[in-house]
Design a protein around this motif. Structure first.
Motif, short mmCIF file in Angstrom:
data_model
loop_
_atom_site.label_atom_id
_atom_site.label_comp_id
_atom_site.label_asym_id
_atom_site.label_seq_id
_atom_site.Cartn_x
_atom_site.Cartn_y
_atom_site.Cartn_z
N UNK A 1 59.80 -34.56 -57.07
CA UNK A 1 60.26 -35.20 -55.25
C UNK A 1 59.55 -34.72 -53.78
N UNK A 2 59.67 -33.17 -54.73
CA UNK A 2 59.80 -32.10 -53.61
C UNK A 2 59.06 -30.83 -54.99
N UNK A 3 57.97 -31.47 -55.44
CA UNK A 3 57.56 -29.59 -56.56
C UNK A 3 57.80 -28.07 -55.55
N UNK A 4 57.45 -28.22 -54.13
CA UNK A 4 57.15 -27.47 -53.38
C UNK A 4 58.82 -26.15 -53.60
N UNK A 5 59.57 -26.98 -52.51
CA UNK A 5 60.84 -26.84 -52.25
C UNK A 5 61.81 -26.10 -54.02
N UNK A 6 60.90 -27.24 -55.14
CA UNK A 6 61.55 -27.00 -56.14
C UNK A 6 61.60 -25.56 -56.53
N UNK A 7 60.28 -25.66 -55.85
CA UNK A 7 59.78 -23.83 -56.63
C UNK A 7 60.30 -22.69 -56.09
N UNK A 8 59.99 -22.74 -54.56
CA UNK A 8 60.71 -22.14 -53.77
C UNK A 8 62.20 -21.56 -53.66
N UNK A 9 63.15 -22.55 -53.74
CA UNK A 9 64.74 -22.34 -54.82
C UNK A 9 64.62 -21.83 -56.17
N UNK A 10 63.86 -21.88 -56.93
CA UNK A 10 64.06 -21.34 -58.19
C UNK A 10 63.91 -19.92 -57.89
N UNK A 11 62.94 -19.92 -57.46
CA UNK A 11 62.63 -17.94 -57.16
C UNK A 11 63.17 -17.23 -56.61
N UNK A 12 64.01 -18.21 -55.55
CA UNK A 12 65.02 -17.58 -55.01
C UNK A 12 66.33 -17.54 -56.21
N UNK A 13 66.64 -18.07 -56.24
CA UNK A 13 67.87 -18.30 -57.14
C UNK A 13 67.77 -16.67 -58.12
N UNK A 14 66.69 -17.41 -58.71
CA UNK A 14 66.66 -16.36 -60.16
C UNK A 14 66.86 -14.62 -59.46
N UNK A 15 66.01 -14.99 -58.57
CA UNK A 15 66.16 -13.38 -57.96
C UNK A 15 67.45 -13.26 -56.94
N UNK A 16 68.27 -13.84 -57.20
CA UNK A 16 69.39 -13.83 -56.43
C UNK A 16 70.51 -13.76 -58.03
N UNK A 17 70.44 -13.79 -58.82
CA UNK A 17 70.47 -13.52 -60.04
C UNK A 17 70.83 -12.44 -60.95
N UNK A 18 69.01 -11.83 -60.65
CA UNK A 18 68.71 -10.72 -61.90
C UNK A 18 68.99 -10.02 -61.45
N UNK A 19 69.43 -9.86 -59.87
CA UNK A 19 70.31 -8.31 -58.70
C UNK A 19 72.08 -8.32 -59.19
N UNK A 20 71.92 -9.36 -59.62
CA UNK A 20 73.87 -9.33 -60.51
C UNK A 20 74.29 -7.96 -61.39
#
Ligand code: SF4
Length: 608
Positions: free
Chosen positions: A213-232
């Motif tokens: 439904x909203x591929x742009x927001x999906x992509x932004x949220x994907x990037x945000x969550x992956x960035x968070x995980x990598x820093x763990x």
């Protein structure tokens, strides 16, 4: 209105009549039961009569993706296999990683509903929406990993596959389905149900875009969550060891099953732990679709390469069978994968047989000459083969630990470690009442994935049976299976602490249906009550929500929790409180009021 995430189509395949048809899915059904195991449960509830045996052609297998499968969402390659389980006779499901569900959706379907039974072995191939039933006589009998390669060689390397091995063909009650070379839908005997239908393999390939439904927001949220995980801080260890890192933790905290759950610490744990794996057998890590963690560990021993072990496998084949060697654990893991066996149930059942042998309840005549002693890798490997091919004692053990103990007698039921017929997985619960409650009340039998409550026991009080623990188990029984409904892996949330609210965002951006986490959890609670209804119709009683006698009678023999057992009286209180807090009767039956609150008195079926 749904704008993405779902294809809103399922493929129904009748193996008896060799016919397939595409069936539309109503939007109300899709949202109400979320996806994955939720869809599987509702389809089985509506379509499989309570008297149908797991191996009857009238049993069905629902292979389902979730609304997030295959989209730009971290770890979105999970697939659910739901069926009536031959291990328990109740509702069963098993969840597997890889990329199978993504290919299924790219082929145009959210789910496959497999019914009937083929006359001869078949491969079900779904190629971008085109369906073929191909002869599988030439690969019937072939081990899983070899069969998977053969199917890809025949159909194309870009097919994603789900195959069974000899154990599934021979109807071993804990046979697994092998996906994408090394991932298994292993619990509840789903591989045996495929075997009963003469379905050797399912192969899926697709090239269609999965709408969002909203591929742009999906992509932004994907990037945000992956960035968070990598820093763990634990991210690197997860890549290097996956769940194998937990062996030291479980040993220190006296919850590491050892010698058929007699002991809770293993004196040789360092020989099978993550560090030893890293230094002796590990080749590299491997991940499911769009996973930054890549927790799968590929290992090699004497030229044999296998994905695994992970914690459960290393514990159930390692400490629980007292195997003091990571190489031996890796090889036993390989054997189970090739032959198509659940490593958890296999390790549990063989350890039971080892204890029987050491107690004199089984002798060498019974075992076909095997000295079935704890610590013997030869005995373990020979027994694994006998189980898969149902030879001699293997035929008895292939029925699972509950049935095996009934046949062995001598009171061995006391230490047959199962709940509702499903073998207990890798946690000793004598110092963990919440984890015990999780096992006892699980809809599929004793499986840690339903509610991994042991961390709460450890964080609070190992000896407390409080209401807080009951509430926590119920919460986990909703949130953890929610990931199986959505088609994603739970590890970013449970292991790296990613905020679960992100999954409501992902769901909204994927489907266009605005949903909060609470609303999604309500959907998961709906599914939990639905599987309860299936089980009650199939004869489940309140007394089945219970644990094996050993955890109440045999104190932990050594270590900081020496002498500890669970208290029957206090545990009974927990189960009763659990029913009350769930809105169930004192016999564990969901009340009309609860079913009404969840919208289950008049719920949508697949196309309505
Ligand atoms: S964390 Fe592990 S199980 Fe989960 S998606 Fe990644 S590789 Fe698969």
């Amino acid at each position: 209105m749904i704008e993405g995430g779902y294809t809103l189509k399922v493929l129904r395949v009748d193996l008896t009549r060799r016919k397939a048809k595409v069936q539309p899915v109503s939007e109300r059904f899709a949202v109400w039961f979320v996806g994955g195991r939720g869809w599987g449960a509702k389809i089985l509830y509506d379509e499989v009569e309570s008297g149908v045996d797991a191996f009857s052609p009238e049993n069905k297998i629902v292979v389902a993706s979730g609304p997030l499968s295959g989209l730009i969402v971290p770890c979105s390659g999970k697939t659910s296999f739901s069926t009536i389980s031959p291990a328990t006779g109740l509702y069963g499901d098993s969840n597997v990683g890889g990329e199978f569900s993504c290919a299924l959706k790219r082929s145009g379907f959210d789910a496959l509903i497999i019914e009937g039974s083929a006359e001869k072995p078949v491969i079900l191939a779904v190629d971008d929406g085109n369906v073929m039933l191909k002869d599988a006589s030439h690969i019937w009998g072939m081990p899983s990993l070899d069969a998977e390669k053969a199917v890809k060689d025949e159909l194309g390397k870009d097919f994603h596959t789900a195959v069974i091995g000899p154990a599934g063909e021979n109807l071993v009650k804990f046979a697994a389905v092998n996906c994408d070379f090394g991932r298994q839908a292993a619990r509840c005997g789903v591989g045996a149900v495929m075997g009963s239908k003469k379905l050797k393999a399912i192969a899926v390939r697709g090239s269609k875009a999965i709408p969002a439904a909203n591929p742009d927001r999906l992509k932004e949220t994907y990037k945000e969550t992956v960035a968070w995980m990598i820093k763990h801080p634990a991210f690197d260890l997860w890549k290097r060891q996956g769940t194998m890192q937990s062996i030291d933790w479980a040993n220190e905290l006296s919850c590491l099953p050892t010698r058929n759950f007699q002991e809770a610490q293993y004196e040789e744990f360092k020989k099978i732990n993550g560090d030893t794996m890293e230094s002796l057998t590990r080749l590299h890590n491997k991940g499911c679709y769009l996973c930054p963690i890549r927790c799968g560990q590929v290992n090699q021993v004497e030229g044999t390469v296998v994905e695994g072990p992970e914690y459960e496998t290393a514990v159930m084949l390692g400490s629980n069978c007292a195997l003091p060697s990571i190489e031996d654990v890796v090889y036993a893991n390989y054997l189970c994968d090739q032959l198509g066996l659940d490593t958890i149930s296999t390790g549990n059942t063989v350890a039971f047989a080892m204890e029987c042998y050491e107690k004199g309840y089984l002798d060498r005549e019974d075992t076909g000459g095997i000295k079935l002693k704890f610590g013997s890798s030869e005995a373990l490997n020979e027994t694994i083969k006998k189980i898969a091919y149902r030879e001699g004692i293997g035929s008895l053990l292939a029925e699972g630990v509950e049935k095996a103990s009934q046949a062995v007698g001598h009171g061995s039921e006391r230490f047959a470690m199962h709940v509702k017929g499903l073998e207990v997985s890798g946690y000793d619960v004598r110092g963990a009442p919440a984890m015990g409650l999780s096992y006892a009340t699980s809809d599929i039998g004793a499986h840690h994935n339903r509610a991994w409550a042991i961390t709460y026991d450890i964080k609070t009080d190992r000896k407390s049976y409080g209401e807080d623990k009951v509430k926590w188990v119920i919460y986990l029984q909703h949130i953890r299976p929610l990931f199986d409904c959505l088609g994603v892996c739970r590890f970013p949330w449970v292991e790296l602490g990613l905020n679960a609210d992100y999954y409501a965002e992902f769901y909204t951006y994927a489907t266009g249906v605005k949903a909060s986490l609470e609303e999604l959890l309500k959907g998961s609670e709906r599914v939990w009550n639905l599987t309860r209804l299936i089980n009650l119709k199939r004869g489940l009683k309140a007394e089945d929500d219970w644990l094996p006698p050993r955890v109440f009678e045999d104190g932990i023999p050594s270590g900081p929790l020496k002498g500890l057992t669970l208290s029957r009286e206090k545990f009974r209180w927990m189960v009763e409180k659990y029913y009350e807090l769930r809105g169930w009767s004192e016999n564990g039956v969901p009340t009309e009021a609860k079913l009404g609150e969840l919208g289950l008195l008049d719920s949508p079926s697949l196309s309505s």
